[in-house]
Write a protein that holds these residues in place. Structure first.
Motif: not given
Length: 103
Positions: A52-75
């Protein structure tokens, strides 16, 4: 390695990551101020446990373009978020220890 986690930690992923010797910071909210406060600028991994906080991924990548994003949840992630996510793991299929080991 620095890992920022956003969302509830119902599967104890933070403990598993710390057991692997990594530093974990919890973002109070997956919004810009929350991610900045948690130090996402310097994070190696942004781990989201609430789709439900998926939009935070774009924010995290905007703040740190090199960050690796891992999603650990059902759905499933919305399409816009899945394009920016490096790894999506369902906790029912892979436990926190295995995920932490792979980081």
């Amino acid at each position: 390695m620095n890992v920022v986690i956003a969302g509830p930690d119902e599967n104890d992923i933070a403990d598993a990551i710390e057991a692997e010797g990594h530093t974990v910071t919890n973002a109070p909210l997956g919004n810009r101020p929350g991610l900045e406060e948690s130090g996402v600028h310097d994070a190696d991994v942004y781990l989201l446990t609430d789709f439900e906080q998926a939009t935070s991924i774009a924010v995290a990548k905007d703040l740190n373009p090199d960050v690796r994003v891992v999603a650990y949840a059902e759905g499933s992630l919305p399409d816009f978020a899945s394009r920016q996510t490096d790894l999506v793991v369902d906790p029912q299929l892979l436990g926190p220890d295995a995920v932490a080991e792979e980081l």
